[in-house]
Motif scaffolding. Sequence first.
Motif, PDB file in Angstrom:
ATOM      1  N   MET A 142       0.810  -1.144   0.082  1.00 48.52           N
ATOM      2  CA  MET A 142       0.074   0.001  -0.125  1.00 48.52           C
ATOM      3  C   MET A 142       0.897   1.280  -0.072  1.00 48.52           C
ATOM      4  O   MET A 142       0.738   2.211  -0.871  1.00 48.52           O
ATOM      5  N   LEU A 143       1.891   1.358   0.972  1.00 44.58           N
ATOM      6  CA  LEU A 143       2.788   2.571   0.900  1.00 44.58           C
ATOM      7  C   LEU A 143       3.701   2.572  -0.249  1.00 44.58           C
ATOM      8  O   LEU A 143       3.846   3.624  -0.697  1.00 44.58           O
ATOM      9  N   TRP A 144       4.043   1.441  -0.737  1.00 42.44           N
ATOM     10  CA  TRP A 144       4.780   1.618  -2.078  1.00 42.44           C
ATOM     11  C   TRP A 144       3.848   2.027  -3.219  1.00 42.44           C
ATOM     12  O   TRP A 144       4.598   2.919  -3.894  1.00 42.44           O
ATOM     13  N   ALA A 145       2.666   1.691  -3.409  1.00 42.53           N
ATOM     14  CA  ALA A 145       1.966   2.271  -4.523  1.00 42.53           C
ATOM     15  C   ALA A 145       1.626   3.621  -4.148  1.00 42.53           C
ATOM     16  O   ALA A 145       1.612   4.430  -5.215  1.00 42.53           O
ATOM     17  N   ALA A 146       1.425   4.120  -3.032  1.00 45.14           N
ATOM     18  CA  ALA A 146       1.221   5.535  -2.591  1.00 45.14           C
ATOM     19  C   ALA A 146       2.387   6.252  -3.078  1.00 45.14           C
ATOM     20  O   ALA A 146       2.414   7.490  -3.648  1.00 45.14           O
ATOM     21  N   PHE A 147       3.771   5.750  -2.629  1.00 42.82           N
ATOM     22  CA  PHE A 147       5.047   6.459  -3.186  1.00 42.82           C
ATOM     23  C   PHE A 147       5.112   6.504  -4.669  1.00 42.82           C
ATOM     24  O   PHE A 147       5.271   7.604  -5.319  1.00 42.82           O
ATOM     25  N   LYS A 148       4.822   5.528  -5.560  1.00 45.18           N
ATOM     26  CA  LYS A 148       4.999   5.651  -6.815  1.00 45.18           C
ATOM     27  C   LYS A 148       3.869   6.831  -7.364  1.00 45.18           C
ATOM     28  O   LYS A 148       3.936   7.399  -8.419  1.00 45.18           O
ATOM     29  N   ALA A 149       2.559   6.906  -6.691  1.00 47.71           N
ATOM     30  CA  ALA A 149       1.702   7.984  -6.924  1.00 47.71           C
ATOM     31  C   ALA A 149       2.285   9.232  -6.643  1.00 47.71           C
ATOM     32  O   ALA A 149       2.096  10.227  -7.568  1.00 47.71           O
ATOM     33  N   LEU A 150       3.221   9.447  -5.562  1.00 53.25           N
ATOM     34  CA  LEU A 150       3.685  10.806  -5.305  1.00 53.25           C
ATOM     35  C   LEU A 150       4.682  11.118  -6.268  1.00 53.25           C
ATOM     36  O   LEU A 150       5.019  12.243  -6.650  1.00 53.25           O
ATOM     37  N   PHE A 151       5.554  10.117  -6.564  1.00 52.50           N
ATOM     38  CA  PHE A 151       6.634  10.089  -7.412  1.00 52.50           C
ATOM     39  C   PHE A 151       6.050  10.830  -8.912  1.00 52.50           C
ATOM     40  O   PHE A 151       6.478  11.854  -9.434  1.00 52.50           O
ATOM     41  N   LEU A 179      -0.174  12.963  -1.558  1.00 56.84           N
ATOM     42  CA  LEU A 179       0.325  11.611  -1.135  1.00 56.84           C
ATOM     43  C   LEU A 179      -0.742  10.535  -0.479  1.00 56.84           C
ATOM     44  O   LEU A 179      -0.814   9.410  -0.390  1.00 56.84           O
ATOM     45  N   PHE A 180      -1.523  11.352   0.232  1.00 62.26           N
ATOM     46  CA  PHE A 180      -2.584  10.669   1.134  1.00 62.26           C
ATOM     47  C   PHE A 180      -3.717  10.158   0.271  1.00 62.26           C
ATOM     48  O   PHE A 180      -4.217   9.190   0.419  1.00 62.26           O
ATOM     49  N   VAL A 181      -3.836  10.786  -1.055  1.00 61.38           N
ATOM     50  CA  VAL A 181      -4.689  10.334  -1.946  1.00 61.38           C
ATOM     51  C   VAL A 181      -4.119   9.072  -2.676  1.00 61.38           C
ATOM     52  O   VAL A 181      -4.922   8.127  -2.871  1.00 61.38           O
ATOM     53  N   GLY A 182      -2.802   9.039  -2.839  1.00 59.53           N
ATOM     54  CA  GLY A 182      -2.216   7.828  -3.315  1.00 59.53           C
ATOM     55  C   GLY A 182      -2.460   6.759  -2.200  1.00 59.53           C
ATOM     56  O   GLY A 182      -2.654   5.554  -2.664  1.00 59.53           O
ATOM     57  N   VAL A 183      -2.327   6.912  -0.925  1.00 54.38           N
ATOM     58  CA  VAL A 183      -2.694   5.976   0.215  1.00 54.38           C
ATOM     59  C   VAL A 183      -3.968   5.254   0.058  1.00 54.38           C
ATOM     60  O   VAL A 183      -4.269   4.325   0.065  1.00 54.38           O
ATOM     61  N   MET A 184      -4.735   6.266  -0.193  1.00 56.81           N
ATOM     62  CA  MET A 184      -6.331   5.917  -0.109  1.00 56.81           C
ATOM     63  C   MET A 184      -6.580   5.317  -1.317  1.00 56.81           C
ATOM     64  O   MET A 184      -7.283   4.044  -1.072  1.00 56.81           O
ATOM     65  N   PHE A 185      -6.155   5.629  -2.728  1.00 58.29           N
ATOM     66  CA  PHE A 185      -6.641   4.646  -3.866  1.00 58.29           C
ATOM     67  C   PHE A 185      -5.942   3.280  -3.741  1.00 58.29           C
ATOM     68  O   PHE A 185      -6.327   2.411  -4.445  1.00 58.29           O
ATOM     69  N   SER A 186      -4.488   3.270  -3.245  1.00 58.68           N
ATOM     70  CA  SER A 186      -3.816   2.029  -3.153  1.00 58.68           C
ATOM     71  C   SER A 186      -4.284   1.043  -2.357  1.00 58.68           C
ATOM     72  O   SER A 186      -4.642  -0.259  -2.477  1.00 58.68           O
ATOM     73  N   SER A 187      -5.176   1.676  -0.955  1.00 59.61           N
ATOM     74  CA  SER A 187      -6.005   0.737  -0.166  1.00 59.61           C
ATOM     75  C   SER A 187      -7.203   0.414  -0.670  1.00 59.61           C
ATOM     76  O   SER A 187      -7.488  -0.926  -0.934  1.00 59.61           O
ATOM     77  N   ILE A 188      -7.857   1.129  -1.765  1.00 56.28           N
ATOM     78  CA  ILE A 188      -9.021   0.506  -2.396  1.00 56.28           C
ATOM     79  C   ILE A 188      -8.585  -0.450  -3.388  1.00 56.28           C
ATOM     80  O   ILE A 188      -9.256  -1.591  -3.590  1.00 56.28           O
TER      81      ILE A 188
END
Length: 286
Positions: A142-151, A179-188
Amino acid sequence: MQTPPSSPAHGIADAPQEPSHWRPPHLSPRWWPVFLRNLLVWRKLAIPSLVGNIAEPLMWLVAFGYGMGALVGQVNVGGAGGTTTQVPYILFLASGSICMSAMNAASFEALYSAFSRMHVQKTWDGIMNAPVSLDDVVLAEMLWAAFKALFTVSAILCVMLALGISHSPRLLVAWPVLLFVGVMFSSIALIFNALAKGYDFFTYYFTLVLTPMMFLSGVFFPREQLPPIVRAISDWLPLTNAVELVRPLFMDQWPAHPWRHGLVLVMTTVVAFWVALALTRKRFKA
């Protein structure tokens, strides 16, 4: 006196019960090596990944922002206290499309890439042979996908700044929000990753969930154009609340209802991660 044999009901009661898949997350710092492993693998493909992730949103921005923007001109955007502000269409589109880019980048990584590591390559099984729990693996993904989104959104934001679309200093606040948007959508997305039997399953998620959300969340046009009942539904969409937080920052304003939108994002993330973890435990019988 002879002791009577235990009844069947008594035997069943004494039998050990399997832990519930819906038990609270049991997390530890051991998610970090899993995250670092993904980072080290991705470094070899960083440049192609960057080009692939920013090419599509930039094409949307150029085609619609400059092309349609020349026809539309100014767009009325609602603000605090019921006020409206006129902004160039390209600014309106850029502030919405960067949220859409965070959604797509996080979803793609938490679906296709995570599914490859989980099901095809069996990387998760290899990791769990070490003293790393499934909960830590899911958190790391989840955090890795959020990092990719932030990048991805950071690169797009740099291009937008270079084009002069916005120079608001409040964009510094938009960065952690994205960044938090990435966390949210990676969780979904990890929910659908846990349910998938193959890559084709993800087409339903992109077609039936993400695409309608893009058109109902005020990315391409103001939501005031929607019928009242549709707008009432769109008020609770995750992408809508992300756009409502980020767009005013592009306009050098503060969001009208930051606590309400932020609460929707937080609650969606918590519920989605819990469901994704439970379904993944069920899949691994953990």
